[in-house]
Design an enzyme around this catalytic site. Structure first.
Site, PDB file in Angstrom:
ATOM      1  N   ASN A  31       0.936  -1.101  -0.316  1.00 59.06           N
ATOM      2  CA  ASN A  31       0.123  -0.055  -0.353  1.00 59.06           C
ATOM      3  C   ASN A  31       1.066   1.129   0.388  1.00 59.06           C
ATOM      4  OD1 ASN A  31       0.536   0.412   2.964  1.00 59.06           O
ATOM      5  ND2 ASN A  31      -0.532  -1.381   2.578  1.00 59.06           N
ATOM      6  N   ARG A  32       0.296   2.351  -0.620  1.00 56.50           N
ATOM      7  CA  ARG A  32       1.293   3.589  -0.401  1.00 56.50           C
ATOM      8  C   ARG A  32       1.470   4.219   0.947  1.00 56.50           C
ATOM      9  NH1 ARG A  32      -1.258   7.166  -5.023  1.00 56.50           N
ATOM     10  NH2 ARG A  32      -0.485   8.245  -4.130  1.00 56.50           N
TER      11      ARG A  32
END
Ligand code: CTP
Ligand code: CA
Length: 222
Positions: A31-32
């Protein structure tokens, strides 16, 4: 009392960064998250004299001065590493933990076959580190969550505050420019279990971390 008088010597556990959930030896679901916010929080807490343990997912950031760092990769590893740090005085969950992970990582690289148009991956829910810490028999005196939301920020953040039994939650809007993930600057809306709220920033994450630690110190139960 100042924040450093209140926090000096306390054991503070901070989680930061993303988690990576392996699909096979060469691929993962991530995920970012740059980890910058959590690392800034750990740095501020250490400067204020706390004993800080930083449980970090895969990030490329230097370890803040005076902080003990434990590197992990997956949500399951982060869960184990964080819970192993109890008892602690304060937990600050800044990590962007994967909500779902492949049921099992393939031991060999998954190959595509001629004419294959789709690939189904079975994902299973990960355990909620923050909720497990907040309902633990050795619950820290203060449990602080983060919430990254694209919309309905206050409603979702307050929902998490209540459902996970947190003392504070710091919410930020993601998916808009100049805020959230890779950026150095951010705005945090902090909601407390007693109904209070405060907006911090927009400011560099290092300044926000100092402000958040001030709020945390002021709310620390005796
Ligand atoms: N969190 C956690 N363990 C998980 C998932 C989330 O500890 N398995 C923590 C995060 O570190 C953060 C907080 O829960 O402090 C909120 O994370 P967020 O992703 O915003 O909320 P979720 O509860 O996962 O809900 P959703 O992603 O569906 O919005
Ligand atoms: Ca989530």
């Amino acid at each position: 009392m100042s924040a450093s008088e209140r926090l000096r010597g306390l054991r503070i556990v901070v989680s930061a960064g993303p988690t990576y959930e392996d699909i096979d030896p060469v691929r993962f679901i991530g995920n970012r998250s740059s980890g910058k916010m959590g690392f800034a929080v750990a740095q501020s807490a250490a400067r204020l004299g706390a004993q800080v343990v930083l449980v970090a997912g895969p990030v490329s950031l230097p370890t803040p001065d005076g902080v003990t760092r434990i590197d992990v990769r997956s949500a399951a590893q982060m869960h184990e590493a964080v819970l192993a740090q109890l008892p602690a005085d304060i937990y600050i969950g800044a990590a962007a933990v994967a909500d779902f992970a492949p049921a099992q990582a393939a031991s060999n690289k998954i190959k595509k076959t001629a004419g294959q148009d789709t690939l189904n991956l079975m994902l299973v829910r990960t355990r909620d580190i923050l909720a497990d810490i907040a309902s633990h028999a050795q619950r820290p005196r203060l449990v602080v969550g983060f919430a990254a939301e694209t919309d309905h920020v206050e409603a979702y953040a307050r929902g998490k505050l209540q459902n996970k039994r947190l003392d504070l939650i710091a919410a930020n809007r993601v998916g808009v420019s100049g805020s959230g993930f890779e950026s150095d600057d951010n705005t945090l809306a902090v909601y407390a279990a007693d109904g209070d709220s405060r907006v911090l920033g927009p400011a560099p994450k290092t300044a926000l971390a100092d402000d958040l630690l001030e709020l945390i110190a002021a709310r620390l139960p005796a």
